[in-house]
Design a protein around this motif. Structure first.
Motif, PDB file in Angstrom:
ATOM      1  N   SER A  91      -0.872   9.208  -9.594  1.00  0.00           N
ATOM      2  CA  SER A  91      -0.612   7.967  -9.811  1.00  0.00           C
ATOM      3  C   SER A  91      -0.543   7.568  -8.206  1.00  0.00           C
ATOM      4  O   SER A  91       0.632   8.258  -7.447  1.00  0.00           O
ATOM      5  N   ALA A  92      -1.534   6.108  -7.650  1.00  0.00           N
ATOM      6  CA  ALA A  92      -0.993   5.915  -6.164  1.00  0.00           C
ATOM      7  C   ALA A  92       0.471   5.348  -6.206  1.00  0.00           C
ATOM      8  O   ALA A  92       1.191   5.390  -5.383  1.00  0.00           O
ATOM      9  N   THR A 106       4.164   5.572   3.659  1.00  0.00           N
ATOM     10  CA  THR A 106       2.725   5.402   3.171  1.00  0.00           C
ATOM     11  C   THR A 106       2.420   4.478   4.024  1.00  0.00           C
ATOM     12  O   THR A 106       3.442   3.016   3.333  1.00  0.00           O
ATOM     13  N   LEU A 109      -0.616   0.590  -0.509  1.00  0.00           N
ATOM     14  CA  LEU A 109      -1.605   0.551  -1.426  1.00  0.00           C
ATOM     15  C   LEU A 109      -2.795   0.045  -1.848  1.00  0.00           C
ATOM     16  O   LEU A 109      -2.565  -1.350  -1.960  1.00  0.00           O
ATOM     17  N   SER A 111      -5.879  -0.503  -5.253  1.00  0.00           N
ATOM     18  CA  SER A 111      -7.319   0.332  -6.239  1.00  0.00           C
ATOM     19  C   SER A 111      -8.174  -0.754  -6.206  1.00  0.00           C
ATOM     20  O   SER A 111      -8.487  -1.559  -5.249  1.00  0.00           O
ATOM     21  N   SER A 129      -6.880   4.414  -7.933  1.00  0.00           N
ATOM     22  CA  SER A 129      -6.225   4.453  -6.619  1.00  0.00           C
ATOM     23  C   SER A 129      -5.933   4.944  -5.609  1.00  0.00           C
ATOM     24  O   SER A 129      -5.999   6.509  -5.869  1.00  0.00           O
ATOM     25  N   THR A 130      -5.429   3.948  -4.509  1.00  0.00           N
ATOM     26  CA  THR A 130      -5.175   5.293  -3.291  1.00  0.00           C
ATOM     27  C   THR A 130      -3.994   4.602  -2.702  1.00  0.00           C
ATOM     28  O   THR A 130      -3.484   3.500  -2.748  1.00  0.00           O
ATOM     29  N   VAL A 131      -3.876   5.564  -1.685  1.00  0.00           N
ATOM     30  CA  VAL A 131      -2.177   4.922  -1.059  1.00  0.00           C
ATOM     31  C   VAL A 131      -2.940   6.227   0.773  1.00  0.00           C
ATOM     32  O   VAL A 131      -3.240   7.168   0.215  1.00  0.00           O
ATOM     33  N   CYS A 146      -5.703   9.986  -3.702  1.00  0.00           N
ATOM     34  CA  CYS A 146      -6.604   9.325  -4.536  1.00  0.00           C
ATOM     35  C   CYS A 146      -6.521   9.924  -5.996  1.00  0.00           C
ATOM     36  O   CYS A 146      -6.258  10.699  -6.353  1.00  0.00           O
TER      37      CYS A 146
END
Length: 286
Positions: A91-92, A106, A109, A111, A129-131, A146
């Protein structure tokens, strides 16, 4: 909190011409996914090369937009090639929170999703979802995380078989002026990150069923890839991609048909970056 990053999920090459890059990889014997279009605001599209545990992505800019200005600047200043590693997370938002608690910053954040052409003729949706790690925590290239919300539309069975018998990412390789320092910096980005050194080459182990990251200076990497001009790769990111294959003779047959001369390495066969959109591609036995 536990460290949330469990390995390398995929990596991507940022390319000058997406159609040309896809054609090059088909000629190498890879099964290349249909083009995946991103949103109009992103102005980008991709093709994926899928393996059972990970994958490789070709990413290109189709239409200049404000959102892809950084990608376009990267292509201009650093050249096309292997620019990014995507790390495996569940989960991001959770990963960002856990890393923040550990003192690792980070950014970005979010999606997104893209349509996917499925083998039955229907269209699905691939959602992510990405960060990202910040540049200060990334010794070179882009390293982001990812999470796959719809893995079934990414790991499509028809895309997992390749004429060259490719089976997975074998390693990401980077040219570094200070590989020991860079390796230590990268290792903290993975839960199981650790470093081993041998003969001037530093290997960052990234987790179970995950490709390592290998760093070496110009002398050591030049000796390993003797006969290949490393200047054809991107500057300041990643240099080579090792691909695990079941049968090197199948790779050789694909290269012969494509009229590409392979160079023998201590581990397998390599081809110059001009044949793989700026990526020095090495094929190694599984």
């Amino acid at each position: 909190m536990q460290h949330p990053v469990k390995g390398i999920d995929h990596c991507f090459a940022l390319v000058d011409d997406l159609d040309s890059a896809a054609a090059q990889y088909r000629a190498l014997g890879f099964t290349v996914s249909p083009r995946g279009l991103h949103s109009a605001s992103k102005g980008t599209a991709n093709h994926t090369i899928m393996f059972p545990d990970d994958y490789f992505e070709l990413l290109g800019v189709l239409v200049p937009t404000a959102a892809n200005a950084a990608r376009r600047a990267t292509l201009q200043t650093m050249k096309q090639g292997l620019h990014a590693i995507a790390c495996r997370i569940a989960s991001a938002p959770d990963a960002a929170a856990a890393l923040g608690a550990m003192g690792i910053a980070t950014q970005g954040l979010g999606s997104f999703s893209r349509p996917v052409d499925l083998s039955d003729g229907s269209t699905g949706v691939a959602a992510f979802s990405t960060v990202a790690f910040t540049p200060d925590d990334t010794p070179r290239g882009i390293v982001f995380m990812c999470a796959h919300d719809t893995p079934e539309t990414v790991w499509v069975p028809d895309l997992l078989s390749h004429e060259n018998t490719a089976a997975g990412l074998g390693a990401v390789v980077a040219l570094s002026d200070d590989p020991a320092t860079d390796a230590a910096g990268f290792a903290r980005l993975w839960a199981d990150g650790s470093v081993t050194a041998q003969d001037g080459t530093y290997t960052v182990h990234t987790g179970v069923r995950s490709a390592p990251l290998v760093l070496a200076d110009a002398d050591h990497l030049g000796a390993y890839y003797a006969g290949i001009d490393l200047s054809g790769t991107t500057r300041g990111a990643f240099t080579a991609l090792r691909i695990k294959v079941h049968d090197l003779s199948a790779v050789a047959a694909c290269l012969t048909r494509a009229e590409i001369t392979a160079t023998a390495t201590p581990a397998g066969l390599a081809i110059s970056p001009e044949h793989a959109a700026g990526v020095l591609m090495e094929f190694i036995p599984t």
